[in-house]
Design an enzyme around this catalytic site. Structure first.
Site, PDB file in Angstrom:
ATOM      1  N   SER A 188       0.793  -1.225   0.000  1.00 45.18           N
ATOM      2  CA  SER A 188       0.000   0.000   0.000  1.00 45.18           C
ATOM      3  C   SER A 188       0.824   1.273   0.000  1.00 45.18           C
ATOM      4  O   SER A 188       0.321   2.329  -0.390  1.00 45.18           O
ATOM      5  CB  SER A 188      -0.938   0.009   1.211  1.00 45.18           C
ATOM      6  N   HIS A 216      -5.466  -4.034  -1.562  1.00 48.48           N
ATOM      7  CA  HIS A 216      -5.326  -3.052  -2.641  1.00 48.48           C
ATOM      8  C   HIS A 216      -5.342  -3.692  -4.027  1.00 48.48           C
ATOM      9  O   HIS A 216      -5.500  -2.979  -5.022  1.00 48.48           O
ATOM     10  CB  HIS A 216      -4.047  -2.238  -2.444  1.00 48.48           C
ATOM     11  N   LYS A 247     -11.672  -0.566  -0.608  1.00 52.09           N
ATOM     12  CA  LYS A 247     -10.861   0.102  -1.616  1.00 52.09           C
ATOM     13  C   LYS A 247     -11.624   0.118  -2.940  1.00 52.09           C
ATOM     14  O   LYS A 247     -12.539   0.901  -3.129  1.00 52.09           O
ATOM     15  CB  LYS A 247      -9.500  -0.573  -1.750  1.00 52.09           C
TER      16      LYS A 247
END
Length: 399
Positions: A188, A216, A247
């Protein structure tokens, strides 16, 4: 007038001294108020800015279908879930989402949690205990590190992405030691991707399990958006898949998918599932709607990667150091936290919000401006942001 008991002077002094120490080292953080949705732009502290810090990669947090799904579920089931699912019953939106996640990931079953953090700190201790060994990448997310520590297992860290170091640690372990290799799929803060083919080979050679946090990667990596494991072609070699709903899916929560027996095992052993109120039904319904859009609108991923290329090429052309990013996460390495703060303040003053990321979130001397691009940013917004980034970078002699 406050009804709180006054804080003892010694405690008050301790808090103030700690805050001052953070301030002196340019590491003090504060909350900033956003008075809008987190789209490609946002209203932050009264001014509209180009938002380059959101993980809403596909723009689904504001997609009308996703929003309407959350509203409809909230009207039918209420704003909250009442209690933990084993106590109060398990609402239909949770079952619908878990079935959708299992189909999406190609597994037998799934289990959702109120947050990705709760997923990791509960699942890792459920998988391995004090007689085991955990080997984790140095740049693993904090929730993974906390889960490793909570397990009570022997805990060792291997150099970031260094498969030679990982193999040395595997080879040195006592014979018969249960072992779990822990890594992010897409990191990340650096935006790079774990070498999953190599990790899978080592796990098979040394009879170790793999736990991958794909917070992610879910929704943006791979031919169909299933994430890092699809992108690296190792889905069938990793028995359980972890990710988040907060996300690319534009909602909130975390999940694990795997065999039916694995999910049943978690229901009975994972403390962060058993003892936590279930995610609210609106979030679950929103995530299920987002999964449908990801499958039905692959052009969103294409647009995201086109935007990523436009921003990355512009930054490299200007001379910025982007580290090893392979993703829509584009960190500009600044180094000193004071300079990173100065650059972030300059960006904000001219209409771009991309905060400085400083220790302990990143290693010392690697403070950075972490940029994230989304599918909803327009070419004009990206080009305008590049002009502002160039000005801010030149102001601190970074380029």
């Amino acid at each position: 007038m406050s009804n709180l008991r006054p804080l003892p002077e010694a405690h008050h002094l301790m808090f103030e001294q700690h805050l001052q120490k953070l301030q002196d080292h340019h590491l003090l953080r504060r909350l900033r108020t956003i008075d809008s949705a987190t789209g490609p732009t946002a209203v932050l502290e009264g001014r509209e800015v180009i938002l380059l810090s959101s993980n809403n990669y596909l723009g689904l947090a504001t997609h009308p279908t996703v929003v309407e799904a959350a509203i409809a579920a909230t009207r039918q089931y209420g704003a909250g879930s009442g209690a933990a699912r084993l106590v109060c019953g398990s609402l239909m939106p949770h079952h619908t989402l878990e079935a959708a996640l299992a189909r999406f990931k190609g597994t037998e079953a799934a289990l959702t949690f109120a947050a990705g953090y709760l997923t990791n700190i509960g699942a890792i201790p459920a998988l391995i205990g004090k007689n085991g060994l955990i080997l984790a990448d140095r740049l693993c997310h904090a929730s993974l590190i906390d889960g490793c520590r909570l397990s009570g297992a022997m805990f060792r860290v291997y150099h970031h992405g260094d498969m030679h170091h990982l193999e040395r640690l595997l080879a040195r372990r006592p014979a018969g030691t249960p072992t779990l290799i822990v890594t992010d799929g897409l990191f990340s803060m650096d935006g790079d991707i774990a070498p999953m083919q190599d990790i899978a080979q080592l796990a098979e050679r040394y009879d170790a399990m793999i736990y991958v946090d794909d917070a992610h990667g879910t929704g943006i990596l791979g031919r169909t958006g299933r994430g890092t494991l699809e992108y690296c072609e190792v889905e069938s070699r990793v028995p359980f898949h972890m990710g988040t709903l907060s996300k690319a899916l534009g909602s909130s929560g975390g999940y694990l998918t795997g065999s039916a027996s694995f999910i049943a095992y978690l229901v009975n052993t994972c403390r962060s599932f058993t003892y936590t109120t279930a995610p609210n039904p609106g979030s679950a319904a929103a995530a299920a709607a987002a999964l449908q859009i990801i499958e039905q609108e692959p052009e969103r991923r294409l647009r995201l990667w086109e935007n990523r290329a436009r921003l990355a090429q512009g930054l490299l052309r200007l001379g910025f150091d982007l580290a090893a990013s392979q993703s829509p996460i584009l960190p500009i390495i600044v180094g000193d936290p004071d300079r990173a703060m100065t650059m972030a303040q300059s960006l904000f003053a001219h209409g771009v919000y991309a905060p400085a990321i400083r220790p302990p979130t990143v290693p010392p001397t690697t403070s950075r401006i972490r940029l994230t691009i989304t599918a909803d940013h327009t070419p004009e917004q990206i080009d305008r942001a590049l002009v502002i980034l160039e000005q801010a970078g030149r102001a601190i002699n970074l380029i």
